[in-house]
Design a protein around this motif. Sequence first.
Motif, PDB file in Angstrom:
ATOM      1  N   ALA A 312       0.816  -1.212   0.000  1.00 59.87           N
ATOM      2  CA  ALA A 312       0.000   0.000   0.000  1.00 59.87           C
ATOM      3  C   ALA A 312       0.851   1.265   0.000  1.00 59.87           C
ATOM      4  O   ALA A 312       0.389   2.333  -0.403  1.00 59.87           O
ATOM      5  CB  ALA A 312      -0.924   0.007   1.219  1.00 59.87           C
ATOM      6  N   CYS A 313       2.107   1.144   0.439  1.00 60.93           N
ATOM      7  CA  CYS A 313       2.981   2.304   0.578  1.00 60.93           C
ATOM      8  C   CYS A 313       3.729   2.578  -0.725  1.00 60.93           C
ATOM      9  O   CYS A 313       4.286   1.668  -1.340  1.00 60.93           O
ATOM     10  CB  CYS A 313       3.981   2.061   1.711  1.00 60.93           C
ATOM     11  SG  CYS A 313       5.179   3.380   1.940  1.00 60.93           S
ATOM     12  N   ALA A 332      -2.978   9.882   4.616  1.00 57.31           N
ATOM     13  CA  ALA A 332      -3.923  10.597   5.485  1.00 57.31           C
ATOM     14  C   ALA A 332      -5.167   9.775   5.824  1.00 57.31           C
ATOM     15  O   ALA A 332      -6.125  10.298   6.383  1.00 57.31           O
ATOM     16  CB  ALA A 332      -4.334  11.926   4.873  1.00 57.31           C
ATOM     17  N   LYS A 333      -5.118   8.481   5.495  1.00 56.60           N
ATOM     18  CA  LYS A 333      -6.224   7.573   5.837  1.00 56.60           C
ATOM     19  C   LYS A 333      -5.676   6.509   6.781  1.00 56.60           C
ATOM     20  O   LYS A 333      -5.657   6.695   7.981  1.00 56.60           O
ATOM     21  CB  LYS A 333      -6.813   6.967   4.559  1.00 56.60           C
ATOM     22  CG  LYS A 333      -7.423   8.025   3.624  1.00 56.60           C
ATOM     23  CD  LYS A 333      -7.842   7.419   2.295  1.00 56.60           C
ATOM     24  CE  LYS A 333      -8.359   8.509   1.351  1.00 56.60           C
ATOM     25  NZ  LYS A 333      -8.669   7.987   0.000  1.00 56.60           N
ATOM     26  N   ALA A 334      -5.221   5.407   6.204  1.00 60.61           N
ATOM     27  CA  ALA A 334      -4.591   4.383   7.040  1.00 60.61           C
ATOM     28  C   ALA A 334      -3.203   4.817   7.493  1.00 60.61           C
ATOM     29  O   ALA A 334      -2.708   4.372   8.524  1.00 60.61           O
ATOM     30  CB  ALA A 334      -4.507   3.068   6.271  1.00 60.61           C
ATOM     31  N   CYS A 335      -2.567   5.698   6.706  1.00 59.44           N
ATOM     32  CA  CYS A 335      -1.208   6.144   7.021  1.00 59.44           C
ATOM     33  C   CYS A 335      -1.226   7.597   7.493  1.00 59.44           C
ATOM     34  O   CYS A 335      -1.549   8.513   6.725  1.00 59.44           O
ATOM     35  CB  CYS A 335      -0.311   6.008   5.790  1.00 59.44           C
ATOM     36  SG  CYS A 335       1.412   6.451   6.082  1.00 59.44           S
ATOM     37  N   THR A 336      -0.906   7.803   8.769  1.00 55.92           N
ATOM     38  CA  THR A 336      -0.837   9.130   9.385  1.00 55.92           C
ATOM     39  C   THR A 336       0.407   9.193  10.252  1.00 55.92           C
ATOM     40  O   THR A 336       1.021   8.153  10.533  1.00 55.92           O
ATOM     41  CB  THR A 336      -2.074   9.396  10.266  1.00 55.92           C
ATOM     42  OG1 THR A 336      -2.045   8.505  11.399  1.00 55.92           O
ATOM     43  CG2 THR A 336      -3.374   9.202   9.490  1.00 55.92           C
ATOM     44  N   PRO A 337       0.804  10.368  10.720  1.00 56.22           N
ATOM     45  CA  PRO A 337       1.973  10.444  11.608  1.00 56.22           C
ATOM     46  C   PRO A 337       1.840   9.592  12.866  1.00 56.22           C
ATOM     47  O   PRO A 337       2.841   9.100  13.399  1.00 56.22           O
ATOM     48  CB  PRO A 337       2.044  11.937  11.952  1.00 56.22           C
ATOM     49  CG  PRO A 337       1.460  12.615  10.761  1.00 56.22           C
ATOM     50  CD  PRO A 337       0.337  11.708  10.326  1.00 56.22           C
ATOM     51  N   GLY A 342       4.683   4.015   6.091  1.00 59.90           N
ATOM     52  CA  GLY A 342       5.962   4.177   5.395  1.00 59.90           C
ATOM     53  C   GLY A 342       6.835   5.244   6.020  1.00 59.90           C
ATOM     54  O   GLY A 342       6.363   6.090   6.797  1.00 59.90           O
ATOM     55  N   SER A 343       8.101   5.216   5.672  1.00 57.29           N
ATOM     56  CA  SER A 343       9.086   6.120   6.269  1.00 57.29           C
ATOM     57  C   SER A 343       8.848   7.580   5.901  1.00 57.29           C
ATOM     58  O   SER A 343       9.203   8.482   6.665  1.00 57.29           O
ATOM     59  CB  SER A 343      10.493   5.704   5.831  1.00 57.29           C
ATOM     60  OG  SER A 343      10.610   5.749   4.420  1.00 57.29           O
ATOM     61  N   CYS A 352       5.626  12.951   2.833  1.00 60.91           N
ATOM     62  CA  CYS A 352       4.260  12.655   3.284  1.00 60.91           C
ATOM     63  C   CYS A 352       3.932  13.409   4.570  1.00 60.91           C
ATOM     64  O   CYS A 352       2.815  13.911   4.732  1.00 60.91           O
ATOM     65  CB  CYS A 352       4.077  11.156   3.490  1.00 60.91           C
ATOM     66  SG  CYS A 352       4.173  10.195   1.961  1.00 60.91           S
ATOM     67  N   ALA A 353       4.911  13.490   5.472  1.00 62.97           N
ATOM     68  CA  ALA A 353       4.704  14.239   6.711  1.00 62.97           C
ATOM     69  C   ALA A 353       4.472  15.713   6.416  1.00 62.97           C
ATOM     70  O   ALA A 353       3.638  16.371   7.056  1.00 62.97           O
ATOM     71  CB  ALA A 353       5.911  14.067   7.631  1.00 62.97           C
TER      72      ALA A 353
END
Length: 362
Positions: A312-313, A332-337, A342-343, A352-353
Amino acid sequence: MNFIDEFRSKDTILAFKKLIEKNIKNNINIMEICGGHTHSIMKYALPSILPEQINFIHGPGCPVCVMPRERIDIAIKLASNKDVIFCTLGDLLRIPGSKISLLELRAKGADVRALYSPLDVLKIASENTDKKVIFFALGFETTTPMTALLLEKVIEKEIKNVFFHINHITVPAAIHSIMQDENVKIDAFLGPSHVSVITGYKIYEDIAKKYKTPIAVSGFEPVDIMQSVLNIVLQMNESKFEVFNQYKRAVSEFGNTKAQALVNKYFKPCDFEFRGLGLIKNSGLELRSEFSIYDASKIFDCEVESKKESKACICGQILRGLAKPYDCKVFAKACTPKNPIGSCMVSSEGACAAYYKYSKVM
């Protein structure tokens, strides 16, 4: 001169905006190598200020982002040793390994420490003579001299319980690798600021000439970046492919030669596997053989079996300049800070951050 307000002046930013709009003739893809530039570009909403012909592409200049999972797993294995105090810098603690992160490992009782300065290792080692202190060194040319200085101090003080796992990498090698990818369309670069303080700007001249890409070594403030973009536009109009040193207040032609000598004294080039870029010849550094008694990779068991990255990343594509964070389905869905997959979402310098933190201004 006020080194903050002067470089955030609204009037100066708008003046550069007018000059860029007046002179730009074609679409220009500009890769900012440094993650610090990515954050400044997003923080000050520069894409919305600049003409649509300017497209920023985010590069591999975030050292934590390009660290491959195998090396994260090695760090976790070293830190799992009960006789070890594991020390490192930055956001490495939060990057997921194959099974766990260093931060989660610390919560389980491992002695894992994030340092402000590598020299903190000296005090830690002197206060814990019954422990083996491993410094997991990482970063581009900016942080490498600090590791070299720490090693020099360890040798001078005859400290026997400090070991180094070296993960230092170099910017020019990464740029060459990216430019050899047929799918990448880059017309110019914003050269890294802090790296260039150490290396000097002359090291980019062969890149500018070989790939016909203007390079503007830029400071981090919005005026710095706007001035650098204007220079790139003017160079493109005149078919010039030179290195422009916009960051003259900190960067010189040949850089910090004392720091370079210190690095050369203790390190030699080696091949390095970048996350997203693959194995790049002579892109990393390792300890010279005469200092192998301090080399954790030779003294400790560093064999690991790493799982593949999450499908997914798309961090790998982002680091190669082939995608942007918004292109990722889990951004911003499954992947957030708070729950990074992912890195690029973990690191404070990750693209991304930056998009996640400043998306409201876009």
